[in-house]
Structures are given as structure tokens and as C-alpha cells.
Design an enzyme around this catalytic site. Structure first.
Site, short mmCIF file in Angstrom:
data_model
loop_
_atom_site.label_atom_id
_atom_site.label_comp_id
_atom_site.label_asym_id
_atom_site.label_seq_id
_atom_site.Cartn_x
_atom_site.Cartn_y
_atom_site.Cartn_z
N SER A 77 0.79 -1.23 0.00
CA SER A 77 0.00 0.00 0.00
C SER A 77 0.82 1.28 0.00
O SER A 77 0.33 2.32 -0.43
CB SER A 77 -0.97 0.02 1.19
OG SER A 77 -0.27 0.19 2.39
N LYS A 80 0.39 4.43 6.79
CA LYS A 80 -0.28 5.24 5.78
C LYS A 80 0.21 6.68 5.85
O LYS A 80 0.84 7.10 6.81
CB LYS A 80 -1.81 5.25 6.00
CG LYS A 80 -2.46 3.89 6.02
CD LYS A 80 -2.46 3.22 4.68
CE LYS A 80 -3.10 1.84 4.78
NZ LYS A 80 -2.84 1.02 3.65
#
EC number: 3.4.21.-
Length: 166
Positions: A40, A83
């Protein structure tokens, strides 16, 4: 003989407790080493990269847009996720995919952040689970340690999805 053995055992227990407390305080308040897994955050952080996550920014509320953070997963509190902060409370963020024709926006509520992976096509992030409470932030990633050729500070977001404040 027995007295000496008990004395040495107690001394060892004392040192163990002392160093255990020092290790706990270091990991809880200063920072920790984290091995990131999953696609990710590519190309910024690749699967199995080792990063240093500092925790002082979290405690002093100095997390900024563009920072990469380690967060407790909103779905599974036993798992941490990595993230990038796209929006802080009050910010307007794009909630749609880059390939969507019609763009949708929302505002980040008070006490929350909006997180997205750098690899938008292969990331489960705030676009799926919404804004994340600030309290779930564990630390800010400030340095990539491994592999050696990529040692150093982390790059800016390659997605261009950070909207400046009006």
C-alpha cells in the site's frame, strides 16, 4: 551460600526490572523500529522495509499533512498499518478513486485524520474505513533504515492528493 544465591537473584531481578522499565519508556514515548509489509505504500516504502517511527510528534500533536504514520488498524486493534496523512481535522479531502469521473469530497471531523496509501490502487485506507481517530496514531515514520541503498528521509507523496488549506 544460600544467602549469596538469594542476593544475586534479587540483584538480577532488580536489574531486569530497571532495564525493562527503560525499554518500555523508550518504546512507548520515544520511538521504535517497524518492519512494514504490504504494497500500500509503494513506491515510498516497499514490502519488508525497516523504518524508525518516533512517538513524540503524536504526544505533542505535531502530525502534519504529508507525514507517514503508524496507526492501529480501525478494523483490527492487534494490527498496525502504515499510511500517509492526507487531511487533518477540518480539511476537505477527496474520497473518490483517482480514476473516478465524478469526484466526491468530505471534511475530516474534529479529532480525526484522513489516511491514504501511496499506492492508491492497492491500498485499504480512509477511502474504505473513513476518518481515523487521532488517538489511534502510534508514531510518525521519520527515517527509512533498510535496505541500505534507500537509507534516509522519506519522499513526498507521489499521488498529489494532499489539498492545501484555503
Amino acid at each position: 551460600m544460600l544467602r549469596r544465591a538469594v542476593g544475586k537473584s534479587l540483584a538480577f531481578a532488580g536489574f531486569t526490572i530497571q532495564y525493562g522499565c527503560i525499554a518500555h519508556c523508550t518504546l512507548e514515548y520515544i520511538g521504535e523500529l517497524v518492519v512494514c509489509s504490504g504494497p500500500s505504500m509503494e513506491p515510498t516504502i516497499i514490502n519488508h522495509d525497516l523504518v524508525f517511527s518516533e512517538r513524540l510528534s503524536r504526544h505533542f500533536y505535531t502530525i502534519k499533512k504529508g507525514d507517514i504514520v503508524i496507526v492501529k488498524s480501525p478494523f483490527d486493534p492487534r494490527m498496525n498499518i502504515c499510511k500517509r496523512v492526507i487531511g487533518l481535522e477540518g480539511d476537505k479531502v477527496c474520497t473518490s478513486s483517482p480514476s473516478d469521473t465524478f469526484k466526491t469530497h468530505t471534511y475530516v471531523p474534529k479529532g480525526h485524520v484522513w489516511l491514504e496509501g501511496d499506492n492508491l490502487r492497492n491500498s485499504t485506507d480512509s477511502r474504505a474505513y473513513g476518518p481515523v481517530p487521532y488517538a489511534l496514531i502510534r508514531g510518525r515514520v521519520c527515517l527509512k533504515l533498510w535496505p541500505p541503498p534507500s537509507f534516509g528521509r522519506l519522499s513526498k507523496s507521489p499521488t498529489g492528493r494532499i489539498i492545501p488549506r484555503d
